[in-house]
Design an enzyme around this catalytic site. Structure first.
Site, PDB file in Angstrom:
ATOM      1  N   SER A  77      -5.397   8.855   1.539  1.00 48.78           N
ATOM      2  CA  SER A  77      -5.555   8.034   2.740  1.00 48.78           C
ATOM      3  C   SER A  77      -7.014   7.675   2.956  1.00 48.78           C
ATOM      4  O   SER A  77      -7.914   8.448   2.598  1.00 48.78           O
ATOM      5  CB  SER A  77      -5.045   8.841   3.935  1.00 48.78           C
ATOM      6  OG  SER A  77      -5.488   8.268   5.131  1.00 48.78           O
ATOM      7  N   TYR A 109      -4.181  17.061   9.089  1.00 47.87           N
ATOM      8  CA  TYR A 109      -3.512  16.124   8.173  1.00 47.87           C
ATOM      9  C   TYR A 109      -4.533  15.515   7.211  1.00 47.87           C
ATOM     10  O   TYR A 109      -4.368  15.541   5.985  1.00 47.87           O
ATOM     11  CB  TYR A 109      -2.783  15.020   8.958  1.00 47.87           C
ATOM     12  CG  TYR A 109      -2.412  13.855   8.078  1.00 47.87           C
ATOM     13  CD1 TYR A 109      -1.389  13.974   7.134  1.00 47.87           C
ATOM     14  CD2 TYR A 109      -3.111  12.636   8.136  1.00 47.87           C
ATOM     15  CE1 TYR A 109      -1.063  12.911   6.286  1.00 47.87           C
ATOM     16  CE2 TYR A 109      -2.792  11.587   7.304  1.00 47.87           C
ATOM     17  CZ  TYR A 109      -1.776  11.725   6.377  1.00 47.87           C
ATOM     18  OH  TYR A 109      -1.470  10.687   5.536  1.00 47.87           O
ATOM     19  N   LYS A 146      -5.333  15.843   2.804  1.00 47.44           N
ATOM     20  CA  LYS A 146      -5.557  14.788   1.801  1.00 47.44           C
ATOM     21  C   LYS A 146      -6.861  15.059   1.035  1.00 47.44           C
ATOM     22  O   LYS A 146      -6.933  14.925  -0.185  1.00 47.44           O
ATOM     23  CB  LYS A 146      -5.598  13.410   2.464  1.00 47.44           C
ATOM     24  CG  LYS A 146      -4.279  12.990   3.109  1.00 47.44           C
ATOM     25  CD  LYS A 146      -3.174  12.833   2.077  1.00 47.44           C
ATOM     26  CE  LYS A 146      -1.833  12.506   2.688  1.00 47.44           C
ATOM     27  NZ  LYS A 146      -0.711  12.618   1.763  1.00 47.44           N
TER      28      LYS A 146
HETATM   29  P1  NAD Z   1       7.409   9.397   5.314  1.00 49.41           P
HETATM   30  O1  NAD Z   1       7.410  10.577   6.219  1.00 49.41           O
HETATM   31  O2  NAD Z   1       8.235   8.230   5.686  1.00 49.41           O
HETATM   32  O3  NAD Z   1       7.821   9.856   3.838  1.00 49.41           O
HETATM   33  C1  NAD Z   1       7.543  11.139   3.339  1.00 49.41           C
HETATM   34  C2  NAD Z   1       8.822  11.659   2.694  1.00 49.41           C
HETATM   35  O4  NAD Z   1       8.578  12.952   2.162  1.00 49.41           O
HETATM   36  C3  NAD Z   1       9.989  11.801   3.686  1.00 49.41           C
HETATM   37  O5  NAD Z   1      11.145  11.202   3.125  1.00 49.41           O
HETATM   38  C4  NAD Z   1      10.152  13.306   3.849  1.00 49.41           C
HETATM   39  O6  NAD Z   1      11.486  13.657   4.121  1.00 49.41           O
HETATM   40  C5  NAD Z   1       9.660  13.805   2.505  1.00 49.41           C
HETATM   41  N1  NAD Z   1       9.120  15.169   2.525  1.00 49.41           N
HETATM   42  C6  NAD Z   1       8.206  15.702   3.384  1.00 49.41           C
HETATM   43  N2  NAD Z   1       7.947  16.975   3.045  1.00 49.41           N
HETATM   44  C7  NAD Z   1       8.688  17.246   1.939  1.00 49.41           C
HETATM   45  C8  NAD Z   1       8.860  18.394   1.134  1.00 49.41           C
HETATM   46  N3  NAD Z   1       8.207  19.522   1.406  1.00 49.41           N
HETATM   47  N4  NAD Z   1       9.708  18.323   0.089  1.00 49.41           N
HETATM   48  C9  NAD Z   1      10.388  17.201  -0.193  1.00 49.41           C
HETATM   49  N5  NAD Z   1      10.281  16.065   0.536  1.00 49.41           N
HETATM   50  C10 NAD Z   1       9.433  16.114   1.598  1.00 49.41           C
HETATM   51  O7  NAD Z   1       5.878   8.973   5.115  1.00 49.41           O
HETATM   52  P2  NAD Z   1       5.266   7.671   4.426  1.00 49.41           P
HETATM   53  O8  NAD Z   1       4.649   6.855   5.479  1.00 49.41           O
HETATM   54  O9  NAD Z   1       6.240   7.070   3.500  1.00 49.41           O
HETATM   55  O10 NAD Z   1       4.074   8.350   3.617  1.00 49.41           O
HETATM   56  C11 NAD Z   1       4.210   8.740   2.256  1.00 49.41           C
HETATM   57  C12 NAD Z   1       2.933   9.426   1.828  1.00 49.41           C
HETATM   58  O11 NAD Z   1       1.829   8.544   2.028  1.00 49.41           O
HETATM   59  C13 NAD Z   1       2.617  10.700   2.613  1.00 49.41           C
HETATM   60  O12 NAD Z   1       2.048  11.639   1.735  1.00 49.41           O
HETATM   61  C14 NAD Z   1       1.590  10.228   3.612  1.00 49.41           C
HETATM   62  O13 NAD Z   1       0.736  11.252   4.039  1.00 49.41           O
HETATM   63  C15 NAD Z   1       0.840   9.182   2.806  1.00 49.41           C
HETATM   64  N6  NAD Z   1       0.144   8.189   3.635  1.00 49.41           N
HETATM   65  C16 NAD Z   1       0.863   7.469   4.556  1.00 49.41           C
HETATM   66  C17 NAD Z   1       0.199   6.548   5.358  1.00 49.41           C
HETATM   67  C18 NAD Z   1       0.957   5.765   6.408  1.00 49.41           C
HETATM   68  O14 NAD Z   1       0.336   5.166   7.275  1.00 49.41           O
HETATM   69  N7  NAD Z   1       2.289   5.704   6.373  1.00 49.41           N
HETATM   70  C19 NAD Z   1      -1.174   6.341   5.211  1.00 49.41           C
HETATM   71  C20 NAD Z   1      -1.860   7.070   4.250  1.00 49.41           C
HETATM   72  C21 NAD Z   1      -1.194   8.003   3.458  1.00 49.41           C
END
Ligand code: NAD
Ligand code: UDP
Length: 336
Positions: free
Chosen positions: A124, A149, A153
């Site tokens: 991120s 959080y 990262k």
């Molecule tokens: P999201 O919560 O929609 O998707 C994450 C998925 O991981 C979910 O389906 C959840 O059920 C699954 N999950 C969580 N913990 C788990 C575990 N221990 N075992 C198996 N599955 C697990 O989030 P997103 O927005 O799709 O983000 C995806 C990734 O991108 C994350 O790592 C997040 O930190 C990163 N990210 C997201 C953003 C944003 O703004 N959405 C920005 C920067 C980074």
């Protein structure tokens, strides 16, 4: 080529699954549904017109995860699984460190044992902290995260760098996302937050659909053109495409590379509200509220490296992001 997608049922994961299938990759999804529903994957199959194996499991469950590597032939992993709510991470830091860092370490151990050493990791822009000047580029010093959080990262990036230093046969791609918003243009998959949305665009979408009365704008006294916070919003399908490009590169070379995935353009909170109103012809009531703790004034990417090395640039503009968000929200007012 078969790619394991951890967290593939989530917001970014589901869109990436569609783009990978369109690019003719085979995929295997692993998710514990802690922040998603199986329905998102049913819709991925419908959109792509293809089937793929799905395993319900936690990345910390080493027995279950090892089983997947035994049964499936996995060439690379795209690792989305993790917890992502900034506020919640301040209340439950141990859960965040365990899930995000502990889970990633377990995944990496199992990958190593299985001889699969190619991984794309969801990082991120938060790792740039508050001291760097915009636009943020990949060579800048990282650190100074303001919540657990963000710190997960930062630590996972360090773990991946240490891993690569110890064994340069790994191929690692760290993708630093800016602000993903929008949804698939079909309106079939999109962001489905639990409870009150923390992020700007899902909150606007819920105001538009009548679930919330008013958007609070967190601060109008920043040093920006209209006083509100500026961010680099990127369409989730462009982000998904960035993953296809990153994993394609991983399959042909070793190394550790870091890429910003952003548009390079900063928009203020009021820009987003006005564009959403204009594109969708809906009024979004706003109220000015105090600054949110931990927010920085301005954040946008230098997106040149991904352009030069991955051949990737964002194709969709803010109008597309606002239109597709609303198309998803109005067709799925209660999510999946
Ligand atoms: P999201 O919560 O929609 O998707 C994450 C998925 O991981 C979910 O389906 C959840 O059920 C699954 N999950 C969580 N913990 C788990 C575990 N221990 N075992 C198996 N599955 C697990 O989030 P997103 O927005 O799709 O983000 C995806 C990734 O991108 C994350 O790592 C997040 O930190 C990163 N990210 C997201 C953003 C944003 O703004 N959405 C920005 C920067 C980074
Ligand atoms: N924001 C806001 N009201 C909200 C949610 C967010 O004014 O209800 C602002 C926030 O202060 C920031 C921008 O919108 O300037 C983007 O916030 P978001 O939480 O979406 O992303 P991040 O903070 O991770 O960049």
């Amino acid at each position: 080529m078969s790619i394991l997608i951890t967290g593939g049922a989530g917001y970014i994961g589901s869109h990436t699954c569609v783009e990978l299938l369109k690019a003719n990759y085979d995929i295997v999804v692993y998710d514990n549904y802690s922040n998603s529903q199986p329905e998102s994957l049913a819709r991925v199959k419908e959109l792509a017109g293809k089937d793929f194996p799905i395993y319900e499991g936690d990345i910390r469950d080493t027995k279950r995860l090892a089983e997947v590597f035994n049964v499936e032939k996995i060439d690379a992993v795209i690792h989305f699984a993790g917890l992502k709510a900034v506020g919640e991470s301040c209340v439950k830091p141990l859960e965040y460190y365990d899930n995000n860092i502990g889970g990633t370490v377990k995944l990496l151990q199992i990958m190593r044992n299985a001889g699969c050493k190619r991984i794309v990791f969801s990082s991120s822009a938060t790792v740039y902290g508050s001291e760097n000047e915009v636009p943020f580029n990949e060579n800048m010093k990282v650190g100074g995260t303001t919540n657990p959080y963000g710190t997960t990262k930062l630590y996972i990036e360090t773990i991946l760098k240490d891993l690569y230093s110890s064994d340069n046969t790994w191929s690692i791609s760290i993708l630093r996302y800016f602000n993903p918003i929008g949804a698939h243009e079909s309106g079939r998959i999109g962001e489905n937050p639990n409870g009150i949305p923390n992020n700007l665009m899902p909150f606007i979408a819920q105001v538009a659909v009548g679930k919330r009365p008013v958007l609070s704008v967190f601060g109008n006294d920043y040093e920006t053109k209209d006083g509100t916070g500026v961010r680099d919003y990127i369409h989730v399908v462009d982000l998904a495409d960035g993953h296809v490009k990153a994993v394609t590169r991983l399959l042909t070379k070793t190394g550790l590379d870091i890429y910003n995935l952003g548009t390079g353009i900063g928009y203020s909170v009021l820009d987003i509200v006005k564009t959403f109103e204009k594109v969708n012809n809906i009024e979004i009531p706003i109220q000015i509220a105090p600054r949110r703790a931990g927010d920085i004034a301005v954040c946008y990417a230098d997106a040149q490296k991904a352009k030069v090395e991955l051949g990737w640039t964002a194709q969709r503009n803010l109008d597309d992001m606002c239109r597709d968000t609303w198309n998803w929200q109005k067709n799925n007012p209660d999510g999946y």
